[in-house]
Design an enzyme around this catalytic site. Structure first.
Site, short mmCIF file in Angstrom:
data_model
loop_
_atom_site.label_atom_id
_atom_site.label_comp_id
_atom_site.label_asym_id
_atom_site.label_seq_id
_atom_site.Cartn_x
_atom_site.Cartn_y
_atom_site.Cartn_z
CE1 TYR A 75 -3.92 2.19 0.57
CE2 TYR A 75 -2.62 3.17 2.33
CZ TYR A 75 -3.72 3.20 1.50
OH TYR A 75 -4.62 4.24 1.60
CE LYS B 17 -3.92 4.81 -1.88
NZ LYS B 17 -4.95 5.30 -2.83
#
Length: 258
Positions: free
Chosen positions: A165, A169
């Site tokens: 993640y 991002k």
């Protein structure tokens, strides 16, 4: 959350179409409803078409304009169909919010399943790329427009146990900067919003004790709400932010610096 009186039912985005991915829940739903309330014509896209239709029903019940479409943002065919729907329904694509995203469960890197890593990259990073690619192509034919990518404070700092993640991002933030400069002189603005812990439907399911625990970790002592993030998105789409492109806007209650 009550909206500011000066903007409630305003005409800020009248006759401006927008696609919003992940519009079936959470920040995407709040943003869809808010922009429609301010006059936008909304294409609500979500991999869960029933959820997208529920958002559309909320919008139309309030007198707004919206259509729903199923869209897996990791699939270029789905993404192109979303943009084509905006153009065929409303005449052009004027704004975009690339909000769809997923996360994997916290894990040490050596135990993170390859398929979980790949899926997060496919949706969060590849999906943002595919959306930008199709949206920009459409906007260039009609004079440009603003785009907001939904990143995370995990796009600017480490999120322990969330290697995939965090990587995705960070990639969204880097992509935002790169694309913003590429198209700055072609009247396309691209900015990223970086929320912290937001009380979406998923977090609400954990109950009051966990919510209180997460709140204590935020310097303001409060979790964010989808409506608060939607307000920031609305600002970045508006002409009030005309000199902003390539920006990373933190909406995390100071968590970045804790």
């Amino acid at each position: 959350m009550n909206q500011p009186a000066a903007l409630e039912g305003s005409t800020l985005f009248t006759d401006r179409s927008v696609v919003i991915t992940g519009g079936g829940s959470g920040i995407g739903r709040a943003t869809s409803v808010l922009l429609a309330r301010r006059g936008a014509q909304v294409v609500v896209a979500d991999v869960d078409e029933a959820a997208a239709r529920t958002t559309v029903d909320t919008i139309t019940a309030g007198g707004g304009e919206a259509v729903a479409i199923r869209c897996d943002v990791s699939d270029p065919t789905d993404v192109q169909a979303m943009v084509d729907l905006a153009v065929s329904t409303y005449g052009s694509l004027d704004m975009a919010v690339n909000n769809a995203g997923i996360a994997h469960a916290p894990s040490d890197l050596h135990e993170l399943a390859v398929e979980d890593f790949d899926r997060v990259i496919a949706v969060d990073l590849r999906g943002t790329f595919l959306c930008l690619r199709a949206e920009i192509a459409a906007m260039l034919t009609t004079g440009g427009g603003p785009i907001v990518n939904m990143a995370s404070n995990a796009g600017t700092k480490n999120a322990p146990g969330m290697a995939g993640y965090t990587a995705a991002k960070h990639g969204v933030v880097g992509l935002t900067k790169n694309v913003a400069l590429q198209y700055a002189r072609r009247d396309i603005r691209v900015n990223a919003v970086c929320p912290g812990t937001v009380l979406t439907e998923g977090l609400a399911a954990y109950g009051a004790d966990m919510q209180a625990h997460w709140s204590e970790m935020v310097p303001t002592g409060k979790l964010g709400t989808p409506e608060q993030v939607a307000e920031v998105v609305s600002f970045l789409l508006s002409d009030a932010s005309a000199m902003m492109t390539g920006a990373m806007v933190l909406t995390d209650g100071g968590l970045m610096y804790a």
